[in-house]
Design a protein around this motif. Structure first.
Motif, PDB file in Angstrom:
ATOM      1  N   THR A   3       0.834  -1.187   0.000  1.00 20.41           N
ATOM      2  CA  THR A   3       0.000   0.000   0.000  1.00 20.41           C
ATOM      3  C   THR A   3       0.876   1.247   0.000  1.00 20.41           C
ATOM      4  O   THR A   3       1.843   1.332   0.751  1.00 20.41           O
ATOM      5  CB  THR A   3      -0.903   0.011   1.252  1.00 20.41           C
ATOM      6  N   ALA A   4       0.523   2.205  -0.841  1.00 17.11           N
ATOM      7  CA  ALA A   4       1.225   3.487  -0.890  1.00 17.11           C
ATOM      8  C   ALA A   4       0.289   4.557  -0.353  1.00 17.11           C
ATOM      9  O   ALA A   4      -0.894   4.588  -0.704  1.00 17.11           O
ATOM     10  CB  ALA A   4       1.632   3.809  -2.320  1.00 17.11           C
ATOM     11  N   GLU A   5       0.819   5.415   0.515  1.00 14.12           N
ATOM     12  CA  GLU A   5       0.003   6.481   1.090  1.00 14.12           C
ATOM     13  C   GLU A   5       0.888   7.656   1.477  1.00 14.12           C
ATOM     14  O   GLU A   5       2.108   7.543   1.518  1.00 14.12           O
ATOM     15  CB  GLU A   5      -0.761   5.990   2.314  1.00 14.12           C
ATOM     16  N   VAL A   6       0.233   8.766   1.777  1.00 14.02           N
ATOM     17  CA  VAL A   6       0.900   9.959   2.286  1.00 14.02           C
ATOM     18  C   VAL A   6       0.248  10.298   3.615  1.00 14.02           C
ATOM     19  O   VAL A   6      -0.966  10.232   3.753  1.00 14.02           O
ATOM     20  CB  VAL A   6       0.766  11.144   1.310  1.00 14.02           C
ATOM     21  N   ARG A   7       1.078  10.648   4.591  1.00 14.24           N
ATOM     22  CA  ARG A   7       0.568  11.069   5.902  1.00 14.24           C
ATOM     23  C   ARG A   7       1.413  12.220   6.406  1.00 14.24           C
ATOM     24  O   ARG A   7       2.511  12.478   5.897  1.00 14.24           O
ATOM     25  CB  ARG A   7       0.580   9.906   6.887  1.00 14.24           C
ATOM     26  N   VAL A   8       0.897  12.904   7.416  1.00 14.68           N
ATOM     27  CA  VAL A   8       1.657  13.981   8.048  1.00 14.68           C
ATOM     28  C   VAL A   8       2.764  13.347   8.885  1.00 14.68           C
ATOM     29  O   VAL A   8       2.547  12.355   9.585  1.00 14.68           O
ATOM     30  CB  VAL A   8       0.728  14.861   8.911  1.00 14.68           C
ATOM     31  N   ALA A   9       3.952  13.927   8.803  1.00 16.56           N
ATOM     32  CA  ALA A   9       5.113  13.403   9.525  1.00 16.56           C
ATOM     33  C   ALA A   9       4.950  13.594  11.025  1.00 16.56           C
ATOM     34  O   ALA A   9       4.349  14.568  11.491  1.00 16.56           O
ATOM     35  CB  ALA A   9       6.388  14.097   9.059  1.00 16.56           C
ATOM     36  N   ALA A  10       5.500  12.652  11.780  1.00 13.20           N
ATOM     37  CA  ALA A  10       5.574  12.730  13.236  1.00 13.20           C
ATOM     38  C   ALA A  10       7.041  12.897  13.625  1.00 13.20           C
ATOM     39  O   ALA A  10       7.946  12.677  12.809  1.00 13.20           O
ATOM     40  CB  ALA A  10       4.997  11.460  13.848  1.00 13.20           C
ATOM     41  N   PRO A  56       5.411  25.482  13.755  1.00 17.23           N
ATOM     42  CA  PRO A  56       4.010  25.838  13.494  1.00 17.23           C
ATOM     43  C   PRO A  56       3.857  26.487  12.117  1.00 17.23           C
ATOM     44  O   PRO A  56       4.711  27.251  11.685  1.00 17.23           O
ATOM     45  CB  PRO A  56       3.670  26.836  14.611  1.00 17.23           C
ATOM     46  N   GLY A  57       2.783  26.181  11.447  1.00 19.60           N
ATOM     47  CA  GLY A  57       2.510  26.770  10.142  1.00 19.60           C
ATOM     48  C   GLY A  57       3.110  26.020   8.974  1.00 19.60           C
ATOM     49  O   GLY A  57       2.869  26.361   7.823  1.00 19.60           O
ATOM     50  N   THR A  58       3.923  25.028   9.248  1.00 20.92           N
ATOM     51  CA  THR A  58       4.527  24.204   8.201  1.00 20.92           C
ATOM     52  C   THR A  58       4.073  22.771   8.398  1.00 20.92           C
ATOM     53  O   THR A  58       3.990  22.296   9.524  1.00 20.92           O
ATOM     54  CB  THR A  58       6.065  24.268   8.290  1.00 20.92           C
ATOM     55  N   THR A  59       3.782  22.105   7.307  1.00 20.08           N
ATOM     56  CA  THR A  59       3.419  20.696   7.374  1.00 20.08           C
ATOM     57  C   THR A  59       4.431  19.891   6.581  1.00 20.08           C
ATOM     58  O   THR A  59       4.717  20.203   5.425  1.00 20.08           O
ATOM     59  CB  THR A  59       2.008  20.444   6.799  1.00 20.08           C
ATOM     60  N   VAL A  60       4.967  18.868   7.216  1.00 16.60           N
ATOM     61  CA  VAL A  60       5.852  17.931   6.540  1.00 16.60           C
ATOM     62  C   VAL A  60       5.042  16.672   6.296  1.00 16.60           C
ATOM     63  O   VAL A  60       4.476  16.102   7.223  1.00 16.60           O
ATOM     64  CB  VAL A  60       7.110  17.611   7.390  1.00 16.60           C
ATOM     65  N   PHE A  72       9.275  12.734   0.934  1.00 20.60           N
ATOM     66  CA  PHE A  72       8.685  13.721   1.833  1.00 20.60           C
ATOM     67  C   PHE A  72       8.481  15.038   1.096  1.00 20.60           C
ATOM     68  O   PHE A  72       9.048  15.281   0.023  1.00 20.60           O
ATOM     69  CB  PHE A  72       9.556  13.933   3.074  1.00 20.60           C
ATOM     70  N   CYS A  73       7.654  15.883   1.691  1.00 21.43           N
ATOM     71  CA  CYS A  73       7.342  17.190   1.129  1.00 21.43           C
ATOM     72  C   CYS A  73       7.077  18.150   2.279  1.00 21.43           C
ATOM     73  O   CYS A  73       6.413  17.788   3.247  1.00 21.43           O
ATOM     74  CB  CYS A  73       6.104  17.089   0.242  1.00 21.43           C
ATOM     75  N   VAL A  74       7.570  19.374   2.158  1.00 23.91           N
ATOM     76  CA  VAL A  74       7.354  20.415   3.161  1.00 23.91           C
ATOM     77  C   VAL A  74       6.538  21.522   2.515  1.00 23.91           C
ATOM     78  O   VAL A  74       6.882  22.005   1.434  1.00 23.91           O
ATOM     79  CB  VAL A  74       8.693  21.000   3.656  1.00 23.91           C
ATOM     80  N   ALA A  75       5.451  21.915   3.186  1.00 20.95           N
ATOM     81  CA  ALA A  75       4.577  22.946   2.630  1.00 20.95           C
ATOM     82  C   ALA A  75       4.072  23.874   3.725  1.00 20.95           C
ATOM     83  O   ALA A  75       3.888  23.460   4.871  1.00 20.95           O
ATOM     84  CB  ALA A  75       3.391  22.301   1.912  1.00 20.95           C
ATOM     85  N   GLY A  76       3.836  25.109   3.348  1.00 19.62           N
ATOM     86  CA  GLY A  76       3.256  26.100   4.250  1.00 19.62           C
ATOM     87  C   GLY A  76       2.945  27.344   3.449  1.00 19.62           C
ATOM     88  O   GLY A  76       3.250  27.422   2.258  1.00 19.62           O
ATOM     89  N   LEU A  77       2.314  28.308   4.092  1.00 21.09           N
ATOM     90  CA  LEU A  77       2.082  29.565   3.404  1.00 21.09           C
ATOM     91  C   LEU A  77       3.440  30.203   3.114  1.00 21.09           C
ATOM     92  O   LEU A  77       4.364  30.123   3.920  1.00 21.09           O
ATOM     93  CB  LEU A  77       1.198  30.487   4.240  1.00 21.09           C
ATOM     94  N   ALA A  78       3.556  30.806   1.961  1.00 22.47           N
ATOM     95  CA  ALA A  78       4.849  31.335   1.511  1.00 22.47           C
ATOM     96  C   ALA A  78       5.197  32.630   2.237  1.00 22.47           C
ATOM     97  O   ALA A  78       4.381  33.550   2.298  1.00 22.47           O
ATOM     98  CB  ALA A  78       4.811  31.587   0.004  1.00 22.47           C
TER      99      ALA A  78
END
Length: 185
Positions: A3-10, A56-60, A72-78
């Motif tokens: 199974t392939a999936e994406v989840r928020v990093a811990a 805070p404000g960033t999601t990995v 992995f991917c890192v995203a947040g408001l620019a």
């Protein structure tokens, strides 16, 4: 079938994210970055990823296939300095622009849809935060990443920057695109 999936990093994902970054940078970017930048990454990556996951404000996000973390991917408001034009002028949508700061898939796990799943998950999270478009900086010579983002409908917006790695200069182009991404099976 795995199974392939994406989840928020811990917090416990920091070591695997650092491993993937080190391996991918050594495989794909050694000629662009230089040995000194790679050596610094070796000594600080895990601590920096633990900090990024908690920021805070960033999601990995992490991509997982079976029990293996593969990307992995890192995203947040620019931040405004990432959205501004070369002259420093901010576009009207600066507060509604998301940043894909990093998106990496370990090379041996490439071409299996992990990058697309990571970008789609990050885009969804950015939309929930009020973003209407996204940006990302990509090395001008990184044809694989440029092709990936182009396939997702993102294009260069004419803005470039040059980073000093201590040994080399790395020229990056800023890409921009929509956040209404749909995965195609």
């Amino acid at each position: 079938m795995r199974t392939a999936e994406v989840r928020v990093a811990a917090a416990g994902d920091a070591a695997e994210i650092a491993r993937i970054q080190r391996l991918t940078w050594r495989t794909a970017y050694a000629g662009l970055l230089g040995e000194r930048a790679l050596a610094e990454l070796d000594s600080t990556a895990e601590r920096r990823w633990a900090e990024a996951i908690a920021f805070p404000g960033t999601t990995v996000h992490v991509a997982v296939e079976g029990d293996t973390t593969v990307g992995f991917c890192v995203a947040g408001l620019a931040p405004h300095e990432e959205v501004a034009s070369a002259s420093g002028t901010l576009p009207g949508d600066a507060d509604r622009t998301g940043l894909i700061a990093t998106l990496l898939v370990e090379p041996r796990w490439g071409r299996r849809g992990h990058g697309g799943r990571l970008l789609a998950a990050a885009a969804e999270g950015l939309r929930l935060r009020g973003a209407e478009r996204g940006i990302s900086w990509v090395a001008e010579s990184d044809s694989a990443s440029l092709g990936f983002f182009r396939h997702a409908g993102w294009r260069p917006d004419g803005t470039v920057r040059t980073l000093d790695t201590g040994e080399r200069r790395l020229r990056e182009v800023r890409l921009t695109g929509g956040l209404e991404l749909r995965l195609v099976p």
